[in-house]
Structure formats: structure tokens, C-alpha cells
Design an enzyme around this catalytic site. Structure first.
Site, PDB file in Angstrom:
ATOM      1  N   HIS A 101       0.825  -1.212   0.000  1.00  0.00           N
ATOM      2  CA  HIS A 101       0.000   0.000   0.000  1.00  0.00           C
ATOM      3  C   HIS A 101       0.858   1.260   0.000  1.00  0.00           C
ATOM      4  CE1 HIS A 101      -2.886  -2.991   1.912  1.00  0.00           C
ATOM      5  NE2 HIS A 101      -3.494  -2.597   0.807  1.00  0.00           N
TER       6      HIS A 101
ATOM      7  N   LYS B 269       6.410  -4.433 -10.592  1.00  0.00           N
ATOM      8  CA  LYS B 269       6.155  -3.992 -11.966  1.00  0.00           C
ATOM      9  C   LYS B 269       5.722  -2.524 -11.996  1.00  0.00           C
ATOM     10  CE  LYS B 269       3.884  -6.984 -14.389  1.00  0.00           C
ATOM     11  NZ  LYS B 269       2.830  -7.803 -14.984  1.00  0.00           N
TER      12      LYS B 269
ATOM     13  N   ARG C 258       1.676   2.875  -2.429  1.00  0.00           N
ATOM     14  CA  ARG C 258       0.915   3.735  -3.348  1.00  0.00           C
ATOM     15  C   ARG C 258      -0.494   3.160  -3.388  1.00  0.00           C
ATOM     16  NH1 ARG C 258       4.597   6.940  -3.933  1.00  0.00           N
ATOM     17  NH2 ARG C 258       6.259   6.909  -5.486  1.00  0.00           N
TER      18      ARG C 258
ATOM     19  N   SER D 106      -3.880   0.274 -18.409  1.00  0.00           N
ATOM     20  CA  SER D 106      -4.907   0.283 -17.361  1.00  0.00           C
ATOM     21  C   SER D 106      -4.823   1.589 -16.569  1.00  0.00           C
ATOM     22  CB  SER D 106      -4.706  -0.883 -16.398  1.00  0.00           C
ATOM     23  OG  SER D 106      -5.359  -2.027 -16.875  1.00  0.00           O
TER      24      SER D 106
ATOM     25  N   LYS E  42      -3.531  -8.811  -6.636  1.00  0.00           N
ATOM     26  CA  LYS E  42      -3.967  -9.851  -7.586  1.00  0.00           C
ATOM     27  C   LYS E  42      -5.138 -10.596  -6.975  1.00  0.00           C
ATOM     28  CE  LYS E  42      -2.561 -11.357 -11.634  1.00  0.00           C
ATOM     29  NZ  LYS E  42      -1.886 -10.523 -12.642  1.00  0.00           N
TER      30      LYS E  42
HETATM   31  P1  NAD Z   1      -5.640 -15.788 -21.766  1.00  0.00           P
HETATM   32  O1  NAD Z   1      -6.540 -16.607 -20.959  1.00  0.00           O
HETATM   33  O2  NAD Z   1      -6.203 -14.770 -22.692  1.00  0.00           O
HETATM   34  O3  NAD Z   1      -4.638 -16.692 -22.651  1.00  0.00           O
HETATM   35  C1  NAD Z   1      -3.891 -17.776 -22.176  1.00  0.00           C
HETATM   36  C2  NAD Z   1      -3.750 -18.753 -23.336  1.00  0.00           C
HETATM   37  O4  NAD Z   1      -2.813 -19.771 -22.984  1.00  0.00           O
HETATM   38  C3  NAD Z   1      -5.058 -19.438 -23.696  1.00  0.00           C
HETATM   39  O5  NAD Z   1      -5.261 -19.343 -25.100  1.00  0.00           O
HETATM   40  C4  NAD Z   1      -4.834 -20.880 -23.246  1.00  0.00           C
HETATM   41  O6  NAD Z   1      -5.539 -21.819 -24.011  1.00  0.00           O
HETATM   42  C5  NAD Z   1      -3.334 -21.017 -23.434  1.00  0.00           C
HETATM   43  N1  NAD Z   1      -2.748 -22.106 -22.643  1.00  0.00           N
HETATM   44  C6  NAD Z   1      -3.134 -22.584 -21.430  1.00  0.00           C
HETATM   45  N2  NAD Z   1      -2.332 -23.575 -21.032  1.00  0.00           N
HETATM   46  C7  NAD Z   1      -1.426 -23.760 -22.014  1.00  0.00           C
HETATM   47  C8  NAD Z   1      -0.339 -24.645 -22.202  1.00  0.00           C
HETATM   48  N3  NAD Z   1      -0.022 -25.545 -21.265  1.00  0.00           N
HETATM   49  N4  NAD Z   1       0.383 -24.559 -23.351  1.00  0.00           N
HETATM   50  C9  NAD Z   1       0.073 -23.644 -24.281  1.00  0.00           C
HETATM   51  N5  NAD Z   1      -0.950 -22.769 -24.168  1.00  0.00           N
HETATM   52  C10 NAD Z   1      -1.691 -22.820 -23.044  1.00  0.00           C
HETATM   53  O7  NAD Z   1      -4.631 -15.107 -20.709  1.00  0.00           O
HETATM   54  P2  NAD Z   1      -3.742 -13.820 -20.926  1.00  0.00           P
HETATM   55  O8  NAD Z   1      -4.476 -12.644 -20.418  1.00  0.00           O
HETATM   56  O9  NAD Z   1      -3.175 -13.814 -22.311  1.00  0.00           O
HETATM   57  O10 NAD Z   1      -2.586 -14.116 -19.863  1.00  0.00           O
HETATM   58  C11 NAD Z   1      -1.510 -14.986 -20.163  1.00  0.00           C
HETATM   59  C12 NAD Z   1      -0.372 -14.691 -19.195  1.00  0.00           C
HETATM   60  O11 NAD Z   1       0.001 -13.314 -19.301  1.00  0.00           O
HETATM   61  C13 NAD Z   1      -0.709 -14.913 -17.719  1.00  0.00           C
HETATM   62  O12 NAD Z   1       0.473 -15.336 -17.063  1.00  0.00           O
HETATM   63  C14 NAD Z   1      -1.070 -13.518 -17.235  1.00  0.00           C
HETATM   64  O13 NAD Z   1      -0.861 -13.371 -15.830  1.00  0.00           O
HETATM   65  C15 NAD Z   1      -0.084 -12.694 -18.029  1.00  0.00           C
HETATM   66  N6  NAD Z   1      -0.466 -11.286 -18.201  1.00  0.00           N
HETATM   67  C16 NAD Z   1      -1.638 -10.928 -18.783  1.00  0.00           C
HETATM   68  C17 NAD Z   1      -1.943  -9.567 -18.959  1.00  0.00           C
HETATM   69  C18 NAD Z   1      -3.188  -9.107 -19.675  1.00  0.00           C
HETATM   70  O14 NAD Z   1      -3.319  -7.889 -19.901  1.00  0.00           O
HETATM   71  N7  NAD Z   1      -4.081  -9.968 -20.079  1.00  0.00           N
HETATM   72  C19 NAD Z   1      -1.048  -8.595 -18.492  1.00  0.00           C
HETATM   73  C20 NAD Z   1       0.146  -8.996 -17.901  1.00  0.00           C
HETATM   74  C21 NAD Z   1       0.432 -10.346 -17.777  1.00  0.00           C
END
Ligand code: NAD
Length: 471
Positions: free
Chosen positions: A64, A94, A66, A362, A106
Site C-alpha cells: 500500500h 512492476k 501507493r 490500465s 492480484k
Molecule cells: P488468456 O486466458 O487470454 O490466454 C492464455 C492462453 O494460454 C489461452 O489461449 C490458453 O488456451 C493457453 N494455454 C493454457 N495452457 C497452455 C499450455 N499448457 N500450453 C500452451 N498454451 C496454453 O490469458 P492472458 O491474459 O493472455 O494471460 C496470459 C499470461 O500473461 C498470464 O500469465 C497472465 O498473468 C499474463 N499477463 C496478462 C496480462 C493481460 O493484460 N491480459 C497482463 C500482464 C500479464
């Protein structure tokens, strides 16, 4: 040998390595390392067929120093307290690294998302939101979630609507969550922001000729052979922008399997094939890889894990052929694998930097919401007029007229998406070179993850020292 550390222990291990290089007071470091609050809740939901079920969910607010705190909400069976606390800590570091003025948080709901209907998912999301509001774990000035694994704009709209139903007089209520649909107070460019940021980060890293030479690579993204794991929000957009930037997608992996083609895969055609057949396998001209994790070991220059955490482990790290591992996902490399990659001279672009495009945009969405005005609305026409006047002055000086199309193209005021793209690019470029400076200052003895953490810890420590302790 198997990986022994849990995800949180992995984050703590990385933190401790970096903290040892900072020289801050050990108690201050212990405060920065600890998670400030975790809320666990269970609640019943009614399935469409009338059965009842108990759902388990968490929200962790790591720091907290920020406020508000900020971090995604994920829907997955792998969600547990260790995971949300680890991910919340990563968010703190981050945000500090990227100069996004939030603490880290989270949330997660432990469900197998695909086993629920849309109506059931809506009930779960709204009940989770209610529980968070009730305990003051949600609000525009308190804690602001965003999409993550298994959630998207639709869930964010349900959260905003539930929050505003409960807090109807809150003028800034719509800023209680980001990643909303644009028609519900979202911002143009948020959907693709993380993947676009991944592209900007890779582009910056590849632009430094000296670093590329050390890896045995030529400078620039063009022609680089890329493998992407996960074609969700982050992976798909990262792949799209890299392909547009001239990189060659030689391997794509999803949970059902992976495909490989050294000549390159057309991303849109693969997505279309998957939509038609339900799988990326069987894509014409590509080789199928049934064991999807094997794709991580394909011959390529850049490997982008963009699915889940703990994908690169001590078992597969020695077999990874990529010279750059670009962490699109959060925590995809275990601490043990990190050490192996470091030893092997692989450049790891760390998650806390590389996937920060999402939280950066965001932040822009949150600013838009609390200012109650779209970016560019006040100045776009004014800028357009100013550029047109400049062009007419050039015409007078040159004695030559621009065509109406040229004037339209050149005398253009910035739209919201232009400004979001510009702000994102600026943030990713400035942060990379700041991070690289610390990395280089240590004579490459540390990796970029440690350099990023050193920078983040210094900023958080300065904030705590300035704030003092209450009471
Ligand atoms: P998402 O649900 O849109 O996509 C994840 C994809 O990975 C899905 O298409 C899923 O089918 C696939 N997947 C699952 N298990 C798998 C495996 N074993 N092998 C290959 N593919 C597999 O999720 P996202 O938002 O793209 O997030 C993905 C990662 O990025 C997470 O670690 C998340 O914390 C991180 N992240 C996301 C954001 C965001 O803005 N969405 C921002 C920062 C970090």
C-alpha cells in the site's frame, strides 16, 4: 530432479537476490517483501441445473505504499493463496519499475472456467465483486482489478456494474476496474496493450547492437525466428505485432498441441484454422507437436512464454535453443531454470518489465475514468487546425499547394488510440533503457530480472522512507 520451489518462494528468491545488492535496511526490505493483506472468501453459487456449489476465491494486496492497488483477476483451477500473493508481489515491483503509481494486488477464483455457462460465470463474478466491496477490497481509490488469465472485458463490465449498483453515489465508480469494454468506460488500445508492450520491449532489446552481438544475433526484430506459447490475449497480440514488425513465427503452442514451420506461420490463418477445427493442430504446411511443452525447445531466436507460470523449468531449460526468452506471461521461468539460462548466456527479458503494457494502459484508463473525459477530446481539432495552418504557411513559402488528401493525412490531431499508443511506447522504451543501465552497470554479472527488482526496490524504499510509519 524436480522443481522444488513454489511460485511465491520463487518470487521471494528473486527478491532476495536483488535486495542483497541494494544496501537498504533489512527491516525496510522485509516490509517491502511482505504481502500487506490477503482476503480469502468462499461462497455458494447456484448452477444452471439447480445444484449448489462452493466457490473459493482470493484477493491479495501486496503493498500500500501507493494507492490504489492494482492487479488482474484470474479464473483457473490452479488459483491458490501462494499464487495470488506471488502475482500481487510481481505487480508491486512492476508498477514501481514502470512508474505506474499503484501498489500491487492480484485476485483469483478457483474454477474450471470452461465448465460454466455465461450465466453462471456472471453470477460468480458478481458475487465475488460483492464480497470484495463488502471487505473494502475493491474501489477506484482502494483496489482496482483488471483482466488476467481466463477473464476479459466482459467480466470487467460485470464488476463495474455490480460495484456501481452497490455504490450508486460514487462519481468515480467506473474507475473501480480497468480493461472494460470501450463502451463501458474502457479505453481504446487496452485489449492489445500487453502484447503490444511485449513487442515494444523486444524491439528495444533487439535494437541494441552490442547486446545482440553478445548473443550471436543481428540487431533488429526483422527476420528473427519466434516461438509463442499461448495464443490468448498476450500471446496472440505479441505474435501479431512481431509478425507485422517483420519477425517470423516458426512455432505456436496452445494447450491442445503445438505447430512448427521453419518457413513461418501466418498467424491469422492459424487463428482461423483453430476457429474452424477447434485446434491449431493439422494446420496445412506445418508439423504437429502433440506434446505442446516441446514447442519451448524448438530452434528459434526468441521464445515467448505467454500462457502460464512455471513453464520453463530445470528440466527443459538446458534444452532451450532460443537466445532470448521474452516473458509475456507472469512467472513463466522457475528460479532454477533462470539460473540455468543465465549460465547458458540466454537473455531473459523479465515479466515484470516485458508484460507491463497492460497495467500501463490500465493506468491510462483509470486516469480517463477519474477525469471523466476521453483522451484527445479537447485538443484533437485544435491540433488539426494548428497543423493545417503550418502546412498553409509552408505552401506560401514553397509556392506549391498540398492536395486535399495530403492535408487530411498530415494535419491530423491525435485520437485516443494514438495517445495510448504513444504513452505505451514511451513507457516501454524509457523503462527498458533505465533497466538496461542498471544491468550494464553491474557488468552483466546480474540478469535483467535482478536489475529490474533493484530499480523497483529502490523506488519503493524511497516512498516508504518519505512516508514514515503511521502512527
Ligand atoms: P488468456 O486466458 O487470454 O490466454 C492464455 C492462453 O494460454 C489461452 O489461449 C490458453 O488456451 C493457453 N494455454 C493454457 N495452457 C497452455 C499450455 N499448457 N500450453 C500452451 N498454451 C496454453 O490469458 P492472458 O491474459 O493472455 O494471460 C496470459 C499470461 O500473461 C498470464 O500469465 C497472465 O498473468 C499474463 N499477463 C496478462 C496480462 C493481460 O493484460 N491480459 C497482463 C500482464 C500479464
Amino acid at each position: 530432479m524436480t522443481t522444488t520451489r513454489g511460485f511465491l518462494a520463487q518470487v521471494h528468491h528473486a527478491f532476495d537476490r536483488a535486495a542483497a545488492l541494494t544496501g537498504h535496511d533489512p527491516t525496510l526490505l522485509a516490509q517491502i517483501r511482505a504481502c500487506n493483506s490477503v482476503y480469502y472468501v468462499s461462497f455458494p453459487i447456484r448452477r444452471d441445473d439447480g445444484r449448489f456449489e462452493v466457490v473459493h476465491a482470493w484477493r491479495a494486496e501486496h503493498s500500500h505504499h501507493r494507492q490504489p492497488t492494482k492487479g488482474g483477476i484470474r479464473y483457473s483451477m490452479a488459483v491458490n493463496e501462494d499464487e495470488v500473493v506471488a502475482l500481487a508481489a510481481l505487480m508491486t515491483f512492476k508498477c514501481a519499475l514502470m512508474d505506474v503509481p499503484f501498489g500491487g494486488a492480484k485476485g483469483g477464483i478457483k474454477i474450471a472456467r470452461h465448465q460454466y455457462s455465461d450465466r453462471e460465470l456472471e453470477r460468480i463474478t458478481r458475487r465475488y465483486t460483492f464480497e470484495m466491496v463488502r471487505k473494502d477490497f475493491l474501489g477506484p481509490g482502494v483496489d482496482v482489478p483488471a483482466p488476467d488469465f481466463g477473464t476479459g472485458a466482459r467480466e470487467m463490465a460485470w464488476i463495474a456494474d455490480t460495484y456501481m449498483s452497490l455504490k450508486s453515489g460514487d462519481l468515480n465508480g467506473i474507475a473501480c476496474v480497468t480493461g472494460k469494454p470501450v463502451t463501458q468506460g474502457g479505453i481504446n488500445g487496452r485489449l492489445e496493450a500487453t502484447g503490444r508492450g511485449v513487442y515494444f520491449g523486444i524491439r528495444e532489446a533487439c535494437s541494441v547492437a552490442e547486446d545482440m552481438k553478445a548473443l550471436g544475433l543481428s540487431p533488429g526484430v526483422e527476420g528473427k525466428r519466434v516461438v509463442v506459447q499461448g495464443l490468448g490475449n498476450v500471446g496472440y497480440h505479441a505474435a501479431k505485432f512481431l509478425q507485422e514488425g517483420g519477425a517470423v513465427l516458426v512455432g505456436l503452442a496452445e494447450y491442445e498441441g503445438a505447430i512448427h514451420s521453419p518457413k513461418g506461420l501466418d498467424l491469422e490463418k492459424v487463428v482461423q484454422h483453430r476457429a474452424e477445427t477447434g485446434s491449431i493442430l493439422g494446420f496445412p504446411g506445418a508439423r504437429d507437436i502433440k506434446k505442446t511443452a516441446r514447442a519451448l525447445e524448438l530452434d528459434c531466436d526468441i521464445l515467448i512464454p505467454a500462457a502460464l507460470e512455471r513453464q520453463i523449468t530445470e528440466e527443459n531449460a538446458p534444452k532451450i535453443k532460443a537466445r532470448i526468452v521474452a516473458e509475456g506471461a507472469n512467472g513463466p521461468t522457475t528460479a532454477e531454470a533462470d539460473a540455468i539460462l543465465r549460465e547458458r548466456g540466454v537473455l531473459v527479458l523479465p515479466d515484470m518489465y516485458l508484460n507491463a503494457g497492460g497495467v500501463t494502459v490500465s493506468y491510462f484508463e483509470w486516469i480517463k475514468n477519474i477525469s471523466h473525459i476521453r483522451f484527445g477530446r479537447m485538443q484533437r481539432r485544435f491540433e488539426q487546425g494548428a497543423y493545417a495552418r503550418l502546412l498553409h504557411a509552408v505552401e506560401d513559402l514553397a509556392g506549391k499547394k498540398f492536395s486535399a488528401e495530403e492535408i487530411q493525412r498530415l494535419a491530423r490531431g491525435a485520437t485516443e488510440i494514438d495517445l495510448v499508443g504513444s504513452g505505451l511506447e514511451e513507457t516501454m522504451v524509457v523503462a527498458y533503457h533505465g533497466l538496461r543501465e542498471v544491468w550494464r552497470r553491474n557488468g552483466n554479472n546480474i540478469d535483467q530480472r535482478t536489475a529490474a527488482l533493484v530499480l523497483a526496490i529502490d523506488k519503493i524504499a524511497a516512498a516508504y522512507e518519505e512516508l514514515g510509519i503511521f502512527p
